[in-house]
Write a protein that holds these residues in place. Sequence first.
Motif, PDB file in Angstrom:
ATOM      1  N   GLN A 272      33.209  -8.477 -23.884  1.00  0.00           N
ATOM      2  CA  GLN A 272      33.630  -7.378 -23.012  1.00  0.00           C
ATOM      3  C   GLN A 272      35.022  -6.873 -23.415  1.00  0.00           C
ATOM      4  OE1 GLN A 272      32.700  -8.706 -19.100  1.00  0.00           O
ATOM      5  NE2 GLN A 272      33.730  -7.003 -18.116  1.00  0.00           N
TER       6      GLN A 272
ATOM      7  N   HIS B  90      27.747  -0.895 -17.959  1.00  0.00           N
ATOM      8  CA  HIS B  90      27.862  -0.241 -16.660  1.00  0.00           C
ATOM      9  C   HIS B  90      27.517   1.248 -16.720  1.00  0.00           C
ATOM     10  CE1 HIS B  90      29.315  -3.307 -13.944  1.00  0.00           C
ATOM     11  NE2 HIS B  90      30.017  -3.811 -14.938  1.00  0.00           N
TER      12      HIS B  90
ATOM     13  N   PHE C 230      28.970 -23.044 -10.609  1.00  0.00           N
ATOM     14  CA  PHE C 230      30.364 -23.433 -10.838  1.00  0.00           C
ATOM     15  C   PHE C 230      30.878 -24.044  -9.544  1.00  0.00           C
ATOM     16  CE2 PHE C 230      29.739 -19.709 -13.618  1.00  0.00           C
ATOM     17  CZ  PHE C 230      30.049 -20.295 -14.841  1.00  0.00           C
TER      18      PHE C 230
ATOM     19  N   ALA D  46      26.065 -19.088  -9.787  1.00  0.00           N
ATOM     20  CA  ALA D  46      26.426 -17.777 -10.332  1.00  0.00           C
ATOM     21  C   ALA D  46      25.200 -17.070 -10.904  1.00  0.00           C
ATOM     22  CB  ALA D  46      27.492 -17.926 -11.409  1.00  0.00           C
TER      23      ALA D  46
ATOM     24  N   PRO E 260      25.246  -4.938  -9.988  1.00  0.00           N
ATOM     25  CA  PRO E 260      26.604  -4.682  -9.462  1.00  0.00           C
ATOM     26  C   PRO E 260      27.628  -5.681 -10.002  1.00  0.00           C
ATOM     27  CG  PRO E 260      24.972  -4.909  -7.692  1.00  0.00           C
ATOM     28  CD  PRO E 260      24.283  -5.281  -8.950  1.00  0.00           C
ATOM     29  N   ASN E 261      28.906  -5.406  -9.767  1.00  0.00           N
ATOM     30  CA  ASN E 261      29.971  -6.310 -10.193  1.00  0.00           C
ATOM     31  C   ASN E 261      29.727  -7.711  -9.643  1.00  0.00           C
ATOM     32  OD1 ASN E 261      31.447  -4.344 -11.551  1.00  0.00           O
ATOM     33  ND2 ASN E 261      32.436  -3.688  -9.654  1.00  0.00           N
ATOM     34  N   GLY E 262      29.947  -8.701 -10.508  1.00  0.00           N
ATOM     35  CA  GLY E 262      29.809 -10.090 -10.068  1.00  0.00           C
ATOM     36  C   GLY E 262      28.366 -10.562  -9.964  1.00  0.00           C
ATOM     37  N   ALA E 263      27.412  -9.766 -10.457  1.00  0.00           N
ATOM     38  CA  ALA E 263      25.986 -10.119 -10.348  1.00  0.00           C
ATOM     39  C   ALA E 263      25.604 -11.302 -11.240  1.00  0.00           C
ATOM     40  CB  ALA E 263      25.120  -8.915 -10.693  1.00  0.00           C
ATOM     41  N   GLY E 264      26.421 -11.573 -12.274  1.00  0.00           N
ATOM     42  CA  GLY E 264      26.136 -12.708 -13.155  1.00  0.00           C
ATOM     43  C   GLY E 264      25.763 -12.314 -14.576  1.00  0.00           C
ATOM     44  N   LYS E 265      25.993 -11.056 -14.939  1.00  0.00           N
ATOM     45  CA  LYS E 265      25.571 -10.557 -16.256  1.00  0.00           C
ATOM     46  C   LYS E 265      26.306 -11.262 -17.399  1.00  0.00           C
ATOM     47  CE  LYS E 265      26.805  -6.354 -15.046  1.00  0.00           C
ATOM     48  NZ  LYS E 265      27.317  -6.573 -13.666  1.00  0.00           N
ATOM     49  N   THR E 266      27.633 -11.296 -17.307  1.00  0.00           N
ATOM     50  CA  THR E 266      28.411 -11.935 -18.382  1.00  0.00           C
ATOM     51  C   THR E 266      28.145 -13.439 -18.418  1.00  0.00           C
ATOM     52  OG1 THR E 266      30.092 -10.217 -18.347  1.00  0.00           O
ATOM     53  CG2 THR E 266      30.768 -12.339 -19.228  1.00  0.00           C
ATOM     54  N   THR E 267      27.984 -14.030 -17.245  1.00  0.00           N
ATOM     55  CA  THR E 267      27.683 -15.469 -17.196  1.00  0.00           C
ATOM     56  C   THR E 267      26.349 -15.744 -17.901  1.00  0.00           C
ATOM     57  OG1 THR E 267      28.874 -15.605 -15.108  1.00  0.00           O
ATOM     58  CG2 THR E 267      27.416 -17.432 -15.624  1.00  0.00           C
TER      59      THR E 267
ATOM     60  N   TYR F  47      28.373 -21.351 -22.352  1.00  0.00           N
ATOM     61  CA  TYR F  47      28.199 -22.163 -21.145  1.00  0.00           C
ATOM     62  C   TYR F  47      26.904 -22.955 -21.269  1.00  0.00           C
ATOM     63  CZ  TYR F  47      31.562 -19.199 -18.513  1.00  0.00           C
ATOM     64  OH  TYR F  47      32.653 -18.528 -18.069  1.00  0.00           O
TER      65      TYR F  47
ATOM     66  N   GLU G 170      29.085  -4.872 -22.670  1.00  0.00           N
ATOM     67  CA  GLU G 170      29.799  -3.628 -22.349  1.00  0.00           C
ATOM     68  C   GLU G 170      30.410  -2.940 -23.568  1.00  0.00           C
ATOM     69  OE1 GLU G 170      31.900  -3.280 -18.814  1.00  0.00           O
ATOM     70  OE2 GLU G 170      30.939  -4.969 -17.821  1.00  0.00           O
TER      71      GLU G 170
HETATM   72  P1  ATP Z   1      31.038  -7.575 -13.943  1.00  0.00           P
HETATM   73  O1  ATP Z   1      30.037  -6.484 -13.947  1.00  0.00           O
HETATM   74  O2  ATP Z   1      32.100  -7.350 -12.922  1.00  0.00           O
HETATM   75  O3  ATP Z   1      31.548  -7.933 -15.298  1.00  0.00           O
HETATM   76  P2  ATP Z   1      29.128  -9.767 -13.988  1.00  0.00           P
HETATM   77  O4  ATP Z   1      27.796  -9.326 -13.481  1.00  0.00           O
HETATM   78  O5  ATP Z   1      29.297  -9.901 -15.441  1.00  0.00           O
HETATM   79  O6  ATP Z   1      30.277  -8.862 -13.345  1.00  0.00           O
HETATM   80  P3  ATP Z   1      29.992 -12.485 -13.898  1.00  0.00           P
HETATM   81  O7  ATP Z   1      31.302 -12.220 -14.543  1.00  0.00           O
HETATM   82  O8  ATP Z   1      28.933 -13.117 -14.710  1.00  0.00           O
HETATM   83  O9  ATP Z   1      29.410 -11.160 -13.263  1.00  0.00           O
HETATM   84  O10 ATP Z   1      30.265 -13.356 -12.594  1.00  0.00           O
HETATM   85  C1  ATP Z   1      29.229 -13.855 -11.744  1.00  0.00           C
HETATM   86  C2  ATP Z   1      29.816 -14.845 -10.748  1.00  0.00           C
HETATM   87  O11 ATP Z   1      30.116 -16.076 -11.380  1.00  0.00           O
HETATM   88  C3  ATP Z   1      31.101 -14.349 -10.120  1.00  0.00           C
HETATM   89  O12 ATP Z   1      31.070 -14.682  -8.754  1.00  0.00           O
HETATM   90  C4  ATP Z   1      32.176 -15.136 -10.851  1.00  0.00           C
HETATM   91  O13 ATP Z   1      33.295 -15.354 -10.034  1.00  0.00           O
HETATM   92  C5  ATP Z   1      31.452 -16.453 -11.161  1.00  0.00           C
HETATM   93  N1  ATP Z   1      31.945 -17.099 -12.400  1.00  0.00           N
HETATM   94  C6  ATP Z   1      31.757 -16.654 -13.661  1.00  0.00           C
HETATM   95  N2  ATP Z   1      32.333 -17.491 -14.550  1.00  0.00           N
HETATM   96  C7  ATP Z   1      32.894 -18.475 -13.825  1.00  0.00           C
HETATM   97  C8  ATP Z   1      33.649 -19.661 -14.142  1.00  0.00           C
HETATM   98  N3  ATP Z   1      33.928 -19.977 -15.414  1.00  0.00           N
HETATM   99  N4  ATP Z   1      34.073 -20.433 -13.121  1.00  0.00           N
HETATM  100  C9  ATP Z   1      33.797 -20.116 -11.833  1.00  0.00           C
HETATM  101  N5  ATP Z   1      33.091 -19.043 -11.466  1.00  0.00           N
HETATM  102  C10 ATP Z   1      32.644 -18.220 -12.448  1.00  0.00           C
END
Ligand code: ATP
Length: 253
Positions: A86, A210, A14, A19, A38-45, A54, A178
């Motif tokens: 989520q 989680h 992004f 990500a 961990p948080n922000g690892a990229g799971k939801t992405t 996406y 989740e």
């Molecule tokens: P959590 O456990 O907190 O839900 P996660 O593992 O699901 O976290 P993601 O939500 O996938 O993590 O985010 C991974 C990274 O990608 C983060 O740094 C987030 O800021 C970034 N990110 C996700 N979607 C976008 C977007 N649409 N635009 C910009 N950055 C994004």
Amino acid sequence: MSALLEIDGLGIAFGGITAVDDVSFAVRAGEIVSVIGPNGAGKTTLFNMISGLYRPSQGKVRLEGAEITAMEPHLLARRGLSRTFQNLQVFGEMTLLENVMVGHHLREKAGVLSDLLGLPASRQKTRASAESALALLARVGLEKAAYRAARTMSYGALKRLEIARALALAPKILLLDEPAAGCNAVETEEIDRLIAEIARAGVAILLVEHDMKLVMKISAHLVVLDHGRKIAEGAPAEVARDPQVIAAYLGQH
Ligand code: ATP
């Protein structure tokens, strides 16, 4: 047994920030695989790429050997891949039954078209859809509340309602983002039982969760992400001992 879902070198950036980077793994029919990290690892992405929300900047997704990368969610649903989100996505004023029937309509393109054109769906079709929605509500333990408005139900019940709606698409693989988030211990236990039951019935599950106790108990296989990269995968007991995984989790505090 060959893989049902194959994730092959998937990645996305992004605005120049990566990500998810070069993630590969596979899910077999009827298997429960969890993506943790961990948080922000990229799971939801990662989920958003697999489920067509996406477009990945690298890599491919295959379902039963056919490429489905960046395919639109309704086409994926017809091929047998459905998901939950989520955050709750229920229609509060609609009954539980109607909420599940929305899932059927998404699968039956004809139903959606007739709705859009303002034509009444055939009565027979509606009845069949209601019957099958009732059966799904029974499967998630909500049949007694079928005619109640969704907004009157507990949070845990609504999480199960969402699973019922995703099952209405008759998936071969279900992505659960989740499913136990925000649930109390009893509700988590119910979700746990439900996921195991769905997998026993032959539907593969890809899970982001989680709640480590839940993940460790029900998963056949874990994939661990950290800063967008896969740092480990394997059986839960094996992954839990992995020094890189322990360091990634300790590093988040
Ligand atoms: P959590 O456990 O907190 O839900 P996660 O593992 O699901 O976290 P993601 O939500 O996938 O993590 O985010 C991974 C990274 O990608 C983060 O740094 C987030 O800021 C970034 N990110 C996700 N979607 C976008 C977007 N649409 N635009 C910009 N950055 C994004």
